[in-house]
Design an enzyme around this catalytic site. Structure first.
Site, mmCIF file in Angstrom:
data_model
loop_
_atom_site.group_PDB
_atom_site.id
_atom_site.type_symbol
_atom_site.label_atom_id
_atom_site.label_comp_id
_atom_site.label_asym_id
_atom_site.label_seq_id
_atom_site.Cartn_x
_atom_site.Cartn_y
_atom_site.Cartn_z
ATOM 1 N N GLY A 190 -0.175 42.672 34.644
ATOM 2 C CA GLY A 190 0.729 42.353 33.530
ATOM 3 C C GLY A 190 2.184 42.487 33.965
ATOM 4 O O GLY A 190 2.495 43.178 34.928
ATOM 5 N N ARG A 230 7.953 44.506 28.104
ATOM 6 C CA ARG A 230 8.423 45.338 26.991
ATOM 7 C C ARG A 230 8.993 46.684 27.442
ATOM 8 O O ARG A 230 9.636 47.380 26.653
ATOM 9 C CB ARG A 230 7.292 45.552 25.971
ATOM 10 N N ALA A 235 26.107 87.834 46.819
ATOM 11 C CA ALA A 235 26.561 86.799 45.890
ATOM 12 C C ALA A 235 27.463 85.790 46.598
ATOM 13 O O ALA A 235 28.332 86.174 47.378
ATOM 14 C CB ALA A 235 27.318 87.449 44.739
HETATM 15 C C1 UD1 Z 1 -7.227 44.058 25.487
HETATM 16 C C2 UD1 Z 1 -8.636 43.775 24.969
HETATM 17 C C3 UD1 Z 1 -8.803 44.410 23.580
HETATM 18 C C4 UD1 Z 1 -8.514 45.891 23.656
HETATM 19 C C5 UD1 Z 1 -7.133 46.148 24.247
HETATM 20 C C6 UD1 Z 1 -6.952 47.602 24.500
HETATM 21 C C7 UD1 Z 1 -9.262 41.645 25.945
HETATM 22 C C8 UD1 Z 1 -9.405 40.198 25.699
HETATM 23 N N1 UD1 Z 1 -8.826 42.358 24.906
HETATM 24 O O1 UD1 Z 1 -6.357 43.377 24.611
HETATM 25 O O2 UD1 Z 1 -10.112 44.192 23.100
HETATM 26 O O3 UD1 Z 1 -8.600 46.458 22.363
HETATM 27 O O4 UD1 Z 1 -6.973 45.461 25.515
HETATM 28 O O5 UD1 Z 1 -5.627 47.853 24.858
HETATM 29 O O6 UD1 Z 1 -9.547 42.120 27.009
HETATM 30 N N2 UD1 Z 1 -3.952 42.083 32.321
HETATM 31 C C9 UD1 Z 1 -3.978 41.508 33.584
HETATM 32 N N3 UD1 Z 1 -4.060 40.147 33.691
HETATM 33 C C10 UD1 Z 1 -4.138 39.343 32.610
HETATM 34 C C11 UD1 Z 1 -4.115 39.937 31.339
HETATM 35 C C12 UD1 Z 1 -4.034 41.310 31.232
HETATM 36 O O7 UD1 Z 1 -3.905 42.220 34.585
HETATM 37 O O8 UD1 Z 1 -4.220 38.125 32.793
HETATM 38 C C13 UD1 Z 1 -3.863 43.526 32.199
HETATM 39 C C14 UD1 Z 1 -2.560 43.923 31.520
HETATM 40 O O9 UD1 Z 1 -1.588 44.248 32.483
HETATM 41 C C15 UD1 Z 1 -2.958 45.136 30.704
HETATM 42 C C16 UD1 Z 1 -4.430 44.936 30.422
HETATM 43 O O10 UD1 Z 1 -4.883 43.979 31.342
HETATM 44 O O11 UD1 Z 1 -2.818 46.314 31.445
HETATM 45 C C17 UD1 Z 1 -4.730 44.528 28.993
HETATM 46 O O12 UD1 Z 1 -4.126 43.279 28.755
HETATM 47 P P1 UD1 Z 1 -3.482 42.906 27.364
HETATM 48 O O13 UD1 Z 1 -2.942 41.536 27.464
HETATM 49 O O14 UD1 Z 1 -2.570 43.985 26.928
HETATM 50 O O15 UD1 Z 1 -4.771 42.884 26.445
HETATM 51 P P2 UD1 Z 1 -4.800 43.069 24.897
HETATM 52 O O16 UD1 Z 1 -4.490 41.780 24.263
HETATM 53 O O17 UD1 Z 1 -4.021 44.252 24.507
#
Ligand code: UD1
Ligand code: MG
Length: 446
Positions: free
Chosen positions: A12, A16, A360
């Protein structure tokens, strides 16, 4: 136990965080969040650990390579969803036929013992939690012992949105099953992403068991913004405080004491209010760390007393009963049993023998702008106040240094060294001066 591997997602962007440092390299308890995730994977006995990184953060890649080697890297670029991210690790896990757990580089508080129950199934297992505010989390649809589906909030009906049992994101499955199911995941959904969570329903269609195990909401918290990082730090500190209190450390105001991930403190040590431990602090039992001290990379033996207002830096090694008082900085100095530096000193690069007394205001002048040099103070030596010991220099055992000296040559054992302008006495000079000046002032006033 079957063989274990871990895939840690860290691709990711972390926008943010609004920080130039990649999100997963931000620290909790003075340790990068990503390292907390790797620690958990190692503690779980994972023989292969793959970190999925994006091309946008070479620092993350370098961090992983340094700790785990090139073989631990899988690149996902562009990021097309969590399912897509896990697939990116398939090559790196080629030939591995045990169970795989998927964890996250931005979930720093999840410990091996929280993750462990997710292993041991022939199907797909996920870690769920009861959410205080389910918000955008995926919902776990559970019937009896079976996890029927994980539904992303964006795809959920009002009925499913009302479920408060949520997906932490952590999932485990046998490697062959996981990658077979992932090959069938599509991006035909609200976000146009490949959802890892879709493998639950695909597993059921394939006749594999699916289930949820549970962890505490605090343990599964993810960090996306600075406020959440601060919150994770607060939770981390709370656990550290409780751990040290339970282990017999006395703290009158534990909420004001900050620990690092690797702080060690023995039973029977007292830590006064407002003490901060940086990484690498090892304190034996029966020591006393007084208020407003900062201790980092330092070892403190039993019976030693530090502070108030002391600073111990890496390589400070205090023997039994050593005393370091207010406004004393110690860096890379071994102090043998009973040695003392009670006030206003800088001791850098050297050693101080047992029972020696550093007066000291003493400074170990260890740096000439280019190199560092060592100062050795022998056993039982006495260094008078406000002395500068210009390194490299040795003060012999039992020697004395007169107050205010600048010592540039070695002092033999048992000698007294004076390195200052000799005192001159001018008989009656002050009285004569005062009388003369008073008279001048009186004449002017007229
Ligand atoms: C995901 C879950 C959701 C869960 C939540 C918990 C899925 C589809 N959904 O949602 O069910 O409740 O996490 O926080 O899995 N990341 C990658 N590559 C990508 C996308 C994401 O490495 O292409 C990593 C991000 O850096 C992050 C994590 O995976 O650390 C979760 O990704 P994020 O996009 O935040 O998933 P959520 O939509 O929050
Ligand atoms: Mg998220």
């Amino acid at each position: 136990m079957t063989r274990r591997a871990a895939i840690i997602l860290a691709a990711g962007q972390g926008t943010r965080m609004k920080s130039s440092l990649p999100k997963v390299l931000h620290r909790v308890g003075h340790r990068a969040m990503l390292d907390h995730a790797i620690d958990a994977a190692e503690a779980l006995g994972c023989e292969r650990i793959v970190v999925v990184v994006g091309n946008h953060s070479p620092e993350v890649r370098a961090h992983v390579v340094k700790r785990l080697g090139e073989e631990a890297i899988a690149v996902q670029d562009p990021p097309l969803g969590t399912g897509h991210a896990v697939r990116a690790a398939e090559q790196a896990l080629a030939g591995f036929d045990g169970e795989v757990v998927i964890t996250y580089g931005d979930v720093p508080l999840l410990k091996a013992r929280d993750i462990d129950p997710v292993f041991g199934s022939e199907g797909v297992s996920v870690i769920g939690f009861e959410a205080r505010d389910p918000g955008a989390y995926g919902r776990l649809v559970i019937e009896g012992e079976t996890l029927v589906a994980i539904t992303e909030a964006k795809e959920a009906s009002a009925e499913v949105l009302a479920i408060t049992t949520c997906n932490s994101g952590v999932m485990a499955a046998p490697a062959s099953l996981l990658f077979r199911l992932l090959a069938d995941v599509t991006n035909a959904n609200a976000k146009g992403e490949y959802y890892l969570t879709d493998v639950v329903e695909l597993a059921r269609k394939a006749g594999a068991p699916t289930r949820a195990v549970f962890a505490d909401e605090d343990a599964v918290m993810g960090v996306n913004a600075q406020g959440e990082l601060a919150q994770a730090e607060a939770l981390f500190q709370k656990v550290q405080r409780e751990t040290f209190l339970a282990a017999g450390v006395t703290m009158a105001a534990p909420d004001t004491v900050h620990f690092a991930w690797d702080t060690e403190i023995g039973a029977g040590t007292t830590v006064e209010p407002f003490v901060v431990f940086g990484p690498g602090a090892k304190i034996a039992g029966g020591a006393r760390i007084r208020s407003f001290s900062h201790v980092e990379g330092a070892a403190i033996a039993s019976g030693a007393e530090v502070g108030p207002y002391a600073r111990l830096r890496p390589g400070a090694d205090l023997g039994e009963g050593v005393r370091i008082g207010n406004f004393v900085e110690v860096k890379n100095v071994r102090m043998d049993a009973g040695a003392k530096a009670n006030h206003l000193s800088y001791l850098g690069d050297g050693e101080v023998g047992a029972g020696a007394n550093i007066g000291a205001g003493t400074i170990f002048c260890n740096y000439d702008g280019f190199f560092k040099y060592r100062t050795t103070v022998g056993k039982g030596a006495f260094v008078g106040s406000n002395s500068a010991l210009v390194a490299p220099v040795t003060i012999g055992a039992g020697a004395m240094v007169g107050s205010g000296s600048v010592i540039t040559k070695d002092v033999a054992a048992g000698d007294l060294a004076l390195g200052r302008v000799a005192q001159v006495a001018k008989s009656g000079w002050a009285t004569r001066f005062i009388e003369t000046m008073k008279a001048k002032k009186a004449a002017k006033a007229k």
